[in-house]
Motif scaffolding. Structure first.
Motif, PDB file in Angstrom:
ATOM      1  N   ASP A 167       0.831  -1.207   0.000  1.00  8.23           N
ATOM      2  CA  ASP A 167       0.000   0.000   0.000  1.00  8.23           C
ATOM      3  C   ASP A 167       0.867   1.260   0.000  1.00  8.23           C
ATOM      4  O   ASP A 167       0.510   2.266  -0.639  1.00  8.23           O
ATOM      5  N   ASP A 168       1.983   1.229   0.719  1.00  5.93           N
ATOM      6  CA  ASP A 168       2.878   2.389   0.724  1.00  5.93           C
ATOM      7  C   ASP A 168       3.417   2.671  -0.666  1.00  5.93           C
ATOM      8  O   ASP A 168       3.524   3.832  -1.084  1.00  5.93           O
ATOM      9  N   ALA A 169       3.763   1.621  -1.391  1.00  2.00           N
ATOM     10  CA  ALA A 169       4.277   1.805  -2.753  1.00  2.00           C
ATOM     11  C   ALA A 169       3.203   2.389  -3.668  1.00  2.00           C
ATOM     12  O   ALA A 169       3.486   3.267  -4.500  1.00  2.00           O
ATOM     13  N   ALA A 170       1.958   1.925  -3.489  1.00  4.17           N
ATOM     14  CA  ALA A 170       0.868   2.456  -4.325  1.00  4.17           C
ATOM     15  C   ALA A 170       0.622   3.932  -4.024  1.00  4.17           C
ATOM     16  O   ALA A 170       0.443   4.742  -4.949  1.00  4.17           O
ATOM     17  N   ARG A 171       0.611   4.296  -2.738  1.00  5.18           N
ATOM     18  CA  ARG A 171       0.400   5.701  -2.394  1.00  5.18           C
ATOM     19  C   ARG A 171       1.558   6.574  -2.882  1.00  5.18           C
ATOM     20  O   ARG A 171       1.349   7.687  -3.377  1.00  5.18           O
ATOM     21  N   ALA A 172       2.774   6.081  -2.748  1.00  3.71           N
ATOM     22  CA  ALA A 172       3.929   6.852  -3.217  1.00  3.71           C
ATOM     23  C   ALA A 172       3.890   7.040  -4.727  1.00  3.71           C
ATOM     24  O   ALA A 172       4.169   8.149  -5.231  1.00  3.71           O
ATOM     25  N   LEU A 173       3.557   6.007  -5.448  1.00  6.85           N
ATOM     26  CA  LEU A 173       3.472   6.130  -6.905  1.00  6.85           C
ATOM     27  C   LEU A 173       2.380   7.109  -7.306  1.00  6.85           C
ATOM     28  O   LEU A 173       2.558   7.917  -8.252  1.00  6.85           O
ATOM     29  N   GLY A 174       1.256   7.099  -6.582  1.00  4.73           N
ATOM     30  CA  GLY A 174       0.196   8.061  -6.874  1.00  4.73           C
ATOM     31  C   GLY A 174       0.648   9.494  -6.624  1.00  4.73           C
ATOM     32  O   GLY A 174       0.340  10.398  -7.420  1.00  4.73           O
ATOM     33  N   ALA A 175       1.373   9.725  -5.538  1.00  2.73           N
ATOM     34  CA  ALA A 175       1.851  11.075  -5.245  1.00  2.73           C
ATOM     35  C   ALA A 175       2.851  11.550  -6.293  1.00  2.73           C
ATOM     36  O   ALA A 175       2.810  12.711  -6.731  1.00  2.73           O
ATOM     37  N   VAL A 176       3.733  10.673  -6.741  1.00  2.00           N
ATOM     38  CA  VAL A 176       4.726  11.052  -7.746  1.00  2.00           C
ATOM     39  C   VAL A 176       4.053  11.337  -9.092  1.00  2.00           C
ATOM     40  O   VAL A 176       4.387  12.320  -9.786  1.00  2.00           O
ATOM     41  N   ARG A 177       3.101  10.520  -9.466  1.00  2.00           N
ATOM     42  CA  ARG A 177       2.412  10.745 -10.744  1.00  2.00           C
ATOM     43  C   ARG A 177       1.566  12.018 -10.684  1.00  2.00           C
ATOM     44  O   ARG A 177       1.452  12.735 -11.702  1.00  2.00           O
ATOM     45  N   SER A 178       0.974  12.313  -9.538  1.00  2.00           N
ATOM     46  CA  SER A 178       0.215  13.550  -9.407  1.00  2.00           C
ATOM     47  C   SER A 178       1.128  14.766  -9.581  1.00  2.00           C
ATOM     48  O   SER A 178       0.774  15.734 -10.278  1.00  2.00           O
ATOM     49  N   ALA A 179       2.301  14.735  -8.955  1.00  3.66           N
ATOM     50  CA  ALA A 179       3.253  15.839  -9.105  1.00  3.66           C
ATOM     51  C   ALA A 179       3.731  15.960 -10.546  1.00  3.66           C
ATOM     52  O   ALA A 179       3.901  17.076 -11.081  1.00  3.66           O
ATOM     53  N   SER A 180       3.926  14.832 -11.202  1.00  6.03           N
ATOM     54  CA  SER A 180       4.374  14.867 -12.606  1.00  6.03           C
ATOM     55  C   SER A 180       3.303  15.438 -13.525  1.00  6.03           C
ATOM     56  O   SER A 180       3.603  16.205 -14.455  1.00  6.03           O
ATOM     57  N   GLN A 195       6.278   7.185 -14.476  1.00  3.15           N
ATOM     58  CA  GLN A 195       6.926   6.894 -13.196  1.00  3.15           C
ATOM     59  C   GLN A 195       6.720   5.420 -12.863  1.00  3.15           C
ATOM     60  O   GLN A 195       5.661   4.849 -13.131  1.00  3.15           O
ATOM     61  N   LEU A 196       7.730   4.799 -12.264  1.00  3.59           N
ATOM     62  CA  LEU A 196       7.690   3.364 -12.001  1.00  3.59           C
ATOM     63  C   LEU A 196       8.044   3.072 -10.545  1.00  3.59           C
ATOM     64  O   LEU A 196       8.691   3.876  -9.864  1.00  3.59           O
ATOM     65  N   VAL A 197       7.608   1.895 -10.111  1.00  2.27           N
ATOM     66  CA  VAL A 197       8.023   1.340  -8.812  1.00  2.27           C
ATOM     67  C   VAL A 197       8.594  -0.042  -9.078  1.00  2.27           C
ATOM     68  O   VAL A 197       7.921  -0.904  -9.636  1.00  2.27           O
ATOM     69  N   LEU A 198       9.844  -0.240  -8.678  1.00  7.99           N
ATOM     70  CA  LEU A 198      10.510  -1.525  -8.860  1.00  7.99           C
ATOM     71  C   LEU A 198      10.960  -2.057  -7.490  1.00  7.99           C
ATOM     72  O   LEU A 198      11.380  -1.273  -6.629  1.00  7.99           O
ATOM     73  N   PRO A 199      10.877  -3.379  -7.314  1.00  6.62           N
ATOM     74  CA  PRO A 199      11.274  -3.951  -6.021  1.00  6.62           C
ATOM     75  C   PRO A 199      12.799  -3.947  -5.844  1.00  6.62           C
ATOM     76  O   PRO A 199      13.541  -4.288  -6.772  1.00  6.62           O
ATOM     77  N   LEU A 200      13.232  -3.547  -4.655  1.00  2.00           N
ATOM     78  CA  LEU A 200      14.658  -3.528  -4.335  1.00  2.00           C
ATOM     79  C   LEU A 200      14.828  -3.762  -2.841  1.00  2.00           C
ATOM     80  O   LEU A 200      14.362  -2.976  -2.024  1.00  2.00           O
ATOM     81  N   ARG A 201      15.507  -4.875  -2.514  1.00  2.00           N
ATOM     82  CA  ARG A 201      15.875  -5.168  -1.125  1.00  2.00           C
ATOM     83  C   ARG A 201      17.391  -5.101  -1.030  1.00  2.00           C
ATOM     84  O   ARG A 201      18.097  -5.956  -1.544  1.00  2.00           O
ATOM     85  N   LEU A 202      17.865  -4.069  -0.368  1.00  2.00           N
ATOM     86  CA  LEU A 202      19.309  -3.854  -0.284  1.00  2.00           C
ATOM     87  C   LEU A 202      20.006  -4.859   0.635  1.00  2.00           C
ATOM     88  O   LEU A 202      21.241  -4.942   0.611  1.00  2.00           O
ATOM     89  N   ASP A 203      19.240  -5.607   1.435  1.00  2.00           N
ATOM     90  CA  ASP A 203      19.851  -6.644   2.260  1.00  2.00           C
ATOM     91  C   ASP A 203      19.965  -7.971   1.523  1.00  2.00           C
ATOM     92  O   ASP A 203      20.234  -9.002   2.139  1.00  2.00           O
ATOM     93  N   SER A 204      19.775  -7.932   0.198  1.00  2.00           N
ATOM     94  CA  SER A 204      19.902  -9.133  -0.621  1.00  2.00           C
ATOM     95  C   SER A 204      20.640  -8.765  -1.908  1.00  2.00           C
ATOM     96  O   SER A 204      20.155  -7.948  -2.701  1.00  2.00           O
ATOM     97  N   PHE A 205      21.810  -9.335  -2.119  1.00  2.00           N
ATOM     98  CA  PHE A 205      22.576  -9.056  -3.342  1.00  2.00           C
ATOM     99  C   PHE A 205      21.825  -9.555  -4.575  1.00  2.00           C
ATOM    100  O   PHE A 205      21.914  -8.957  -5.653  1.00  2.00           O
TER     101      PHE A 205
END
Length: 301
Positions: A167-180, A195-205
């Motif tokens: 849900d956080d990713a969806a809300r963030a993407l909505g805010a970024v697209r609204s600003a754009s 604008q895109l949202v891609l998965p990234l876990r920095l604790d996993s190489f």
């Protein structure tokens, strides 16, 4: 006392003081000094008898027994009240000793940091059309604010989040697209890359390498890399066998930057921005998490 009498004998007949009667033998009637007189012995015996004689106890009346019982009950009640008061004060002191540090650490200190934070004016009139940016940890906090400001200036932003379907990713993407979209309307409907949202876990190489592969396939250009993500959780190991905070805050971003260097060079001029946090200076690590590997205290001591 009278002096003891002394008897002398001067010869067999005891007559005169002639020399031919033989030697005189003195006889003493004084008793030995270590033996007390009979009267003194009697007095000592009377004193000893009086000292050792038991005095017959008088039977207590019912009123006296009741009064003693009442006095004992009052003493016991006073002791119980004193113990109860001591317990209450100890409980209050313990609560104060626990609550006050928590209030200072998690309420007063953040409020003071917020009140004393430096003011920052961001100029969003800069035209960043055609600029492609990546913001790690862009689904909340400073990362989301940074991504929003970049989108308000016309940049195309990719949000790198731990869970791209949350849900956080969806809300963030909505805010970024609204600003754009606001920037696009203000600039005559100028088209902006999605604008895109891609998965990234920095604790996993493995996750870092997968993110770079997806980004190169879907975007292929990069002018601005903002390494913003970080974690407080420490003293736990990742799937790669490395301490969590060290891999997330340092090694993960190092690998991400290294793998994106080719596309950064191809898109030159480009820039890499690393963010840090004052929390590392304010709250030095205590190393207590080794005793709280699981549970609600995990990663917070």
């Amino acid at each position: 006392p009278q002096p003891p009498a002394t008897l002398r004998s001067d010869g067999c007949g005891g007559g005169g003081g002639g020399r031919g009667g033989g030697a005189a033998a003195p006889l003493s009637a004084r008793p030995p000094r270590h033996l007390p007189a009979a009267g003194a012995m009697d007095a000592v015996e009377r004193v000893i008898a009086q000292a050792t004689r038991k005095t017959p106890q008088r039977e207590k009346t019912a009123e006296e027994i009741a009064a003693e019982k009442k006095a004992r009950e009052e003493e016991e009640r006073e002791e119980e009240e004193l113990e109860r008061a001591c317990e209450q004060w100890c409980s209050k002191i313990c609560r104060i000793g626990i609550v006050v540090p928590l209030i200072f650490s998690y309420i007063l200190h953040p409020i003071s940091e917020f009140a004393m934070r430096p003011t920052m004016d961001v100029d969003t009139d800069v035209n960043l059309a055609g600029v492609h940016a990546i913001v790690t940890g862009g689904c909340a906090g400073i990362g989301l604010r940074t991504a929003t400001l970049l989108s308000e200036s016309g940049a195309s932003v990719v949000l790198a989040c731990r869970d791209a379907r949350s849900d956080d990713a969806a809300r963030a993407l909505g805010a970024v697209r609204s600003a754009s979209s606001k920037w696009s309307k203000a600039n005559g409907g100028h088209a902006v890359s999605p604008q895109l949202v891609l998965p990234l876990r920095l604790d996993s190489f493995k996750s870092v390498r997968s993110f770079v592969t997806q980004y190169n396939e879907r975007v292929g250009k990069l002018h601005l890399l903002i390494n913003n993500a970080g974690t407080r959780q420490a003293c736990n190991t990742t799937e790669d066998g490395i301490e969590t905070a060290f891999q997330t805050n340092f090694l993960g971003h190092f690998l991400l930057t290294k793998l994106l260097l080719p596309v950064l060079r191809q898109s030159s001029p480009a820039r890499v921005v690393h963010l840090t946090c004052r929390d590392g200076y304010i709250r030095p690590a205590h190393g207590w998490n080794q005793w709280f590997k699981d549970g609600w205290l995990k990663g917070w001591l």
